[in-house]
Motif scaffolding. Structure first.
Motif, PDB file in Angstrom:
ATOM      1  N   GLN A 198       0.828  -1.206   0.000  1.00 41.99           N
ATOM      2  CA  GLN A 198       0.000   0.000   0.000  1.00 41.99           C
ATOM      3  C   GLN A 198       0.863   1.256   0.000  1.00 41.99           C
ATOM      4  O   GLN A 198       0.600   2.211  -0.745  1.00 41.99           O
ATOM      5  CB  GLN A 198      -0.911   0.000   1.226  1.00 41.99           C
ATOM      6  N   THR A 199       1.914   1.252   0.808  1.00 39.06           N
ATOM      7  CA  THR A 199       2.817   2.404   0.854  1.00 39.06           C
ATOM      8  C   THR A 199       3.504   2.616  -0.492  1.00 39.06           C
ATOM      9  O   THR A 199       3.581   3.744  -0.998  1.00 39.06           O
ATOM     10  CB  THR A 199       3.875   2.208   1.957  1.00 39.06           C
ATOM     11  N   ALA A 200       4.036   1.526  -1.048  1.00 42.79           N
ATOM     12  CA  ALA A 200       4.731   1.632  -2.332  1.00 42.79           C
ATOM     13  C   ALA A 200       3.795   2.137  -3.428  1.00 42.79           C
ATOM     14  O   ALA A 200       4.173   2.983  -4.255  1.00 42.79           O
ATOM     15  CB  ALA A 200       5.308   0.264  -2.712  1.00 42.79           C
ATOM     16  N   ARG A 201       2.591   1.650  -3.439  1.00 41.07           N
ATOM     17  CA  ARG A 201       1.620   2.098  -4.451  1.00 41.07           C
ATOM     18  C   ARG A 201       1.310   3.579  -4.296  1.00 41.07           C
ATOM     19  O   ARG A 201       1.270   4.324  -5.278  1.00 41.07           O
ATOM     20  CB  ARG A 201       0.340   1.271  -4.303  1.00 41.07           C
ATOM     21  N   ASN A 202       1.119   4.012  -3.034  1.00 41.69           N
ATOM     22  CA  ASN A 202       0.821   5.429  -2.804  1.00 41.69           C
ATOM     23  C   ASN A 202       1.971   6.320  -3.278  1.00 41.69           C
ATOM     24  O   ASN A 202       1.746   7.357  -3.923  1.00 41.69           O
ATOM     25  CB  ASN A 202       0.554   5.671  -1.326  1.00 41.69           C
TER      26      ASN A 202
ATOM     27  N   ALA B 282       8.618  -2.715  -6.527  1.00 41.67           N
ATOM     28  CA  ALA B 282       8.570  -1.959  -7.782  1.00 41.67           C
ATOM     29  C   ALA B 282       7.778  -2.713  -8.844  1.00 41.67           C
ATOM     30  O   ALA B 282       6.919  -2.145  -9.536  1.00 41.67           O
ATOM     31  CB  ALA B 282       9.987  -1.675  -8.267  1.00 41.67           C
ATOM     32  N   VAL B 283       8.073  -4.004  -9.015  1.00 43.51           N
ATOM     33  CA  VAL B 283       7.338  -4.811  -9.992  1.00 43.51           C
ATOM     34  C   VAL B 283       5.862  -4.881  -9.610  1.00 43.51           C
ATOM     35  O   VAL B 283       4.969  -4.817 -10.472  1.00 43.51           O
ATOM     36  CB  VAL B 283       7.949  -6.225 -10.089  1.00 43.51           C
ATOM     37  N   ALA B 284       5.579  -4.958  -8.304  1.00 38.25           N
ATOM     38  CA  ALA B 284       4.195  -5.065  -7.843  1.00 38.25           C
ATOM     39  C   ALA B 284       3.384  -3.827  -8.184  1.00 38.25           C
ATOM     40  O   ALA B 284       2.233  -3.927  -8.659  1.00 38.25           O
ATOM     41  CB  ALA B 284       4.171  -5.319  -6.345  1.00 38.25           C
TER      42      ALA B 284
ATOM     43  N   LEU C 144       0.096  -3.399 -10.605  1.00 41.76           N
ATOM     44  CA  LEU C 144      -1.153  -2.726 -10.238  1.00 41.76           C
ATOM     45  C   LEU C 144      -1.566  -1.682 -11.262  1.00 41.76           C
ATOM     46  O   LEU C 144      -2.731  -1.262 -11.291  1.00 41.76           O
ATOM     47  CB  LEU C 144      -1.012  -2.085  -8.854  1.00 41.76           C
ATOM     48  N   GLN C 145      -0.601  -1.240 -12.067  1.00 41.93           N
ATOM     49  CA  GLN C 145      -0.909  -0.323 -13.168  1.00 41.93           C
ATOM     50  C   GLN C 145      -1.302  -1.099 -14.431  1.00 41.93           C
ATOM     51  O   GLN C 145      -1.407  -0.518 -15.499  1.00 41.93           O
ATOM     52  CB  GLN C 145       0.297   0.569 -13.466  1.00 41.93           C
ATOM     53  N   GLN C 146      -1.465  -2.418 -14.257  1.00 40.39           N
ATOM     54  CA  GLN C 146      -1.852  -3.328 -15.339  1.00 40.39           C
ATOM     55  C   GLN C 146      -0.774  -3.459 -16.407  1.00 40.39           C
ATOM     56  O   GLN C 146      -1.073  -3.736 -17.576  1.00 40.39           O
ATOM     57  CB  GLN C 146      -3.192  -2.908 -15.966  1.00 40.39           C
ATOM     58  N   GLU C 147       0.475  -3.282 -16.014  1.00 45.77           N
ATOM     59  CA  GLU C 147       1.586  -3.572 -16.913  1.00 45.77           C
ATOM     60  C   GLU C 147       1.773  -5.082 -16.962  1.00 45.77           C
ATOM     61  O   GLU C 147       1.714  -5.752 -15.921  1.00 45.77           O
ATOM     62  CB  GLU C 147       2.868  -2.921 -16.406  1.00 45.77           C
TER      63      GLU C 147
ATOM     64  N   GLU D  77      -0.241 -10.926  -9.852  1.00 46.11           N
ATOM     65  CA  GLU D  77      -0.638 -10.827 -11.262  1.00 46.11           C
ATOM     66  C   GLU D  77      -1.988 -11.478 -11.482  1.00 46.11           C
ATOM     67  O   GLU D  77      -2.862 -10.936 -12.190  1.00 46.11           O
ATOM     68  CB  GLU D  77       0.424 -11.468 -12.148  1.00 46.11           C
ATOM     69  N   ALA D  78      -2.200 -12.640 -10.876  1.00 43.29           N
ATOM     70  CA  ALA D  78      -3.483 -13.340 -11.028  1.00 43.29           C
ATOM     71  C   ALA D  78      -4.624 -12.531 -10.431  1.00 43.29           C
ATOM     72  O   ALA D  78      -5.723 -12.450 -11.019  1.00 43.29           O
ATOM     73  CB  ALA D  78      -3.391 -14.714 -10.361  1.00 43.29           C
ATOM     74  N   LEU D  79      -4.381 -11.913  -9.288  1.00 41.16           N
ATOM     75  CA  LEU D  79      -5.416 -11.080  -8.672  1.00 41.16           C
ATOM     76  C   LEU D  79      -5.747  -9.869  -9.531  1.00 41.16           C
ATOM     77  O   LEU D  79      -6.913  -9.473  -9.658  1.00 41.16           O
ATOM     78  CB  LEU D  79      -4.954 -10.634  -7.285  1.00 41.16           C
ATOM     79  N   VAL D  80      -4.706  -9.266 -10.114  1.00 44.24           N
ATOM     80  CA  VAL D  80      -4.930  -8.111 -10.983  1.00 44.24           C
ATOM     81  C   VAL D  80      -5.772  -8.513 -12.191  1.00 44.24           C
ATOM     82  O   VAL D  80      -6.722  -7.807 -12.576  1.00 44.24           O
ATOM     83  CB  VAL D  80      -3.581  -7.508 -11.437  1.00 44.24           C
ATOM     84  N   CYS D  81      -5.423  -9.639 -12.799  1.00 46.28           N
ATOM     85  CA  CYS D  81      -6.173 -10.105 -13.971  1.00 46.28           C
ATOM     86  C   CYS D  81      -7.621 -10.408 -13.611  1.00 46.28           C
ATOM     87  O   CYS D  81      -8.555 -10.090 -14.370  1.00 46.28           O
ATOM     88  CB  CYS D  81      -5.514 -11.339 -14.563  1.00 46.28           C
TER      89      CYS D  81
END
Length: 778
Positions: free
Chosen positions: A113-117, A144-146, A150-153, A183-187
């Motif tokens: 959550q912190t990294a995403r923010n 960083a990869v995570a 989350l940006q759907q890369e 990745e699976a959760l994002v998809c």
């Protein structure tokens, strides 16, 4: 697992092949700059993070610290100058099982959550972010990869970018798996959003971590509004879980806080074994400070009043209530407080076991082949850590050092190996590194140099009356490591060596002549099993001042050299010179220095001294000075008041009131030393014993016959020119030298036979000093 993350085990293994193909390569020897892994996102090391100019040249506008250390090494002023913001998330472990991104139940971590923010804030402002950890390999790269996922890369695209800029990242297999699960959760979330005609960028269906886990993300130092605060507790070496979040009272004394922290660890131990903590030391540090800038909260190492003073002055904690005779000081703790609990021993806590027997606490750690520095991440830097008795200032060895130990204390050679590896696997292939000064029955002593870790603006030097606090910044230390847990625990007791050493240090004004060993303080060392280098333990050790002048030359070795019978055809040149040059003046100087050391112990209130077969006295290389070591008072500690020595026996009998001011073997060992110095120069200890026997037998017939034997030996040892003269015509009257010889004979005979005025010369240190003071030197 498929129900939680929406992906089968077989598909996970297929996706993990991407990592083996594109990243997780060997770490290069040179890593000069951060690597760009995505739009506006860089990954680097702690060394990259301190180069603010390089960060500015890359357009970095925000830095996220993904390591579990503090921030004092980071150039925050330079960050502000360049407009770089700083954030922090406490990624405690680089371990396969650590939930860096989410738990096994799919609960999102505070780290993610912190990294995403941070990333989204930076991108909204058109800037770039640097995620860094110790090596820029696993934790920062995974986050960083995570956030890019989350940006759907696509994962393939992200890993391809990593392969170009930092191909050695993402070695941690557990973190790889978490990325595939993410990745699976994002998809899955993207599919659900698409069916509703929505974009899932901000709507990923991943539960948040508990809000309490986010509070340190920005290293906020705000105080809890309630009666309790949550602090971090790190327990190096504890299997399964080495970090705890523990609630403690916002206002509490140090002993109360330790009790709560120990109870928390004991609950964890009870769930996995039938054991609890026996002996452990608590070390305090704080988020916002370098982790080495710490304080030992144990009275064996730092006095309670000094602990409180340093917590207030150096770390900014508020003292709510001052200490009294009956209560400890109360401090106000904050959620930026951080504690480490170093366990030395465990006890079996089963109800059916009555007697608690402490056993060493050991732990196993195996380096991963792709990340050989993980030991440093899990258990702190492999440096000897110590604290000054007089100031509480923290010191650490100038070089990384891991000692060796044996499960069998009798295998003393297994304690001699040392590893000085840093940021790589420990290597014990160089016996004797660290300068082994010697070993006795109870301990081994190493030569180690240490530096103060506190910075000038953080240094606290307290003015203490009657102390020798000098604000030292460098220690050249002799480090004493006991061979067994029992000996280590015994040495830490108030009346044993460590307790006496601390009192001697605090009374340092009485040791200005350096006749007693100068003690720095106590420390914590890391040791590895010499027969299994994957097994480790922590040890408490005592640090004293090393001086090349004294080195490891004990009184026992000196007496062996002094009395050695040399081979006339091939004599040892150094020993021959010692014997040739050692005059009666040097005999007296050495004995006076020795007895003055005993007097200094008496002045400091020490009750006892153990000669330990003459091994607890060091002799300087010029043979003029004696220094007392290992002054544990035979575990008797200091003279107490009231005492029988001061007030007399309780039965009123004053006849036995005269006791030694220092409980020491004056009646046996000291006379032996004097006899060997006078009779034994180059003649052997057996000659001394035989000559003393002859004198005693002759004295039963006449004093003159006994004195004649003494005169002959002393003349041969110290007046050889008089012996040559006696073979010719006798002089008309005695020369000054002959008169001097006769005085020495009279003194030695009265001392040996305990005749007047030396009938009680071995009863008391001061009587012995008066006797030696009267040794005639011409």
């Amino acid at each position: 697992m498929a129900a939680t993350f929406g992906i089968s085990e077989e598909d996970i293994k297929t996706r993990l092949d991407l990592f083996d193909r594109l990243v997780a390569k060997p770490i290069p020897e040179v890593d000069s700059q951060p690597g760009r892994v995505g739009q506006g996102l860089y990954v680097g090391t702690k060394n990259h993070a301190v180069d603010a100019d390089q960060l500015a040249s890359l357009g970095i506008t925000a830095v996220l610290n993904c390591a579990p250390s503090g921030i004092s090494k980071l150039p925050l002023e330079a960050y502000r100058k360049h407009g770089i913001s700083y954030r922090f998330t406490n990624c405690r472990e680089d371990d396969d099982s650590y939930p860096l991104l989410h738990s096994r139940h799919g609960v999102r971590s505070a780290h993610l959550q912190t990294a995403r923010n941070v990333y989204e804030e930076v991108r909204d402002q058109g800037g770039n972010a640097l995620f860094f950890c110790v090596a820029g390999q696993n934790r920062s790269a995974t986050l960083a990869v995570a956030v890019l996922l989350l940006q759907q890369e696509p994962l393939e695209k992200i890993l391809a970018a990593c392969a170009e800029s930092r191909p050695f990242v993402l070695e941690n297999k557990g973190f790889q798996r978490q990325l595939v699960e993410l990745e699976a959760l994002v998809c899955r979330a993207a599919g659900q959003a698409a069916s509703k005609g929505k974009r899932c960028l901000a709507g990923l269906d991943l539960p948040d971590a508990s809000p309490k886990n986010n509070k340190r993300a920005a290293l906020a130092s705000s105080e809890s509004l309630g009666e309790h605060v949550e602090v971090e507790l790190v327990v190096p070496g504890l299997a399964g879980l080495c970090t705890f979040d523990v609630e403690i009272p916002a206002k509490a004394a140090i002993p109360s806080v330790k009790q709560i922290l120990v109870e928390r660890v004991n609950r964890h131990l009870a769930s996995t074994s039938c054991k609890s903590i026996g002996t452990a030391w608590l070390v305090f540090s704080m988020f916002g400070f370098d982790p080495e800038y710490d304080l030992c909260l144990e009275v064996e190492a730092v006095e309670s009043s000094l602990q409180v003073a340093r917590l207030e002055k150096a770390f900014g904690l508020e003292v709510v209530q001052e200490a009294t005779l009956n209560s400890d000081a109360i401090l106000r703790w904050t959620d930026c407080c951080r504690f480490e609990l170093f366990i030395f021993s465990l006890v079996k806590s089963c109800p059916e076991i009555q007697d608690e027997v402490q056993e060493p606490f050991t732990f196993v750690h195996k380096e991963r082949s792709g990340a050989p520095g993980t030991f440093l991440i899990h258990y702190g830097a492999t440096y000897l850590r110590a604290w000054d008795f007089g100031t509480g200032v923290a010191f650490r060895s100038t070089h990384a050092i891991v000692f060796s130990f044996s499960e069998d204390p009798r295998n003393k050679r297994d304690f001699m190996n040392v590893s000085t590896s840093e940021n790589k696997r420990q290597q014990f292939n160089a016996p004797g590194e660290g300068g082994i000064l010697g070993m006795g029955n109870n301990a081994i002593v190493h030569h180690v140099q240490l530096d103060a870790v506190s910075k000038s603006e953080q240094t606290l030097i307290l003015d203490r009356p009657h102390s020798d606090v000098s604000g030292e910044k460098f220690w050249d230390a002799a480090v004493k490591r006991p061979f067994s847990l029992g000996k280590m625990l015994a040495s830490l007791e108030h009346k044993s060596e460590a307790g006496v050493a601390k009192r001697l240090r605090m009374a340092g004004a009485l040791n200005k002549n350096g006749r007693l060993l100068y003690f720095y303080g106590l420390g914590i060392a890391l040791a590895s099993n010499n027969n299994n280098h994957d097994e480790y333990k922590f040890e408490a050790c005592l640090l004293s001042h090393y001086q090349e002048e004294f080195s490891s030359y004990t009184l026992k070795r000196f007496m062996n050299d002094y009395t050695a019978v040399l081979d006339p055809g091939n004599p040892d040149a150094e020993i021959a010179k010692l014997q040739k040059d050692f005059t009666l003046i040097k005999v007296k100087v050495l004995l006076v220095s020795l007895l003055n050391g005993f007097r200094d112990l008496t002045l400091m209130g020490v009750q006892a001294f153990d000669f330990n077969h003459l091994n607890n006295v060091l002799i300087s290389r010029d043979y003029r000075k004696a220094r007392l070591i290992d002054i544990d008072g035979a575990s008797k500690g200091s003279i107490q008041f009231p005492s029988e020595y001061i007030e007399g026996p309780s039965n009123g009998n004053t006849m036995d009131l005269h006791k030694p001011a220092l409980d020491i073997d004056l009646s046996t060992l000291l006379p032996v030393v004097v006899q060997q110095l006078i009779f034994g120069k180059g003649r052997g200890k057996q000659f001394v014993n035989d000559s003393v026997g002859k004198v005693r037998r002759a004295s039963s017939k006449s004093d003159e016959a006994a004195k004649e034997i003494i005169k002959t030996v002393i003349c041969e040892n110290f007046f050889p020119h008089l012996q040559a003269q006696s073979e010719g015509a006798p002089p008309p009257s005695p020369s000054p030298t002959q008169k001097h010889l006769l005085k020495v004979v009279e003194w030695f005979y009265a001392m040996l036979m305990k005749r007047s005025p030396w009938t009680t010369w071995t009863d008391d240190v001061y009587d012995a000093m008066r006797c030696i003071d009267h040794l005639p030197i011409g």
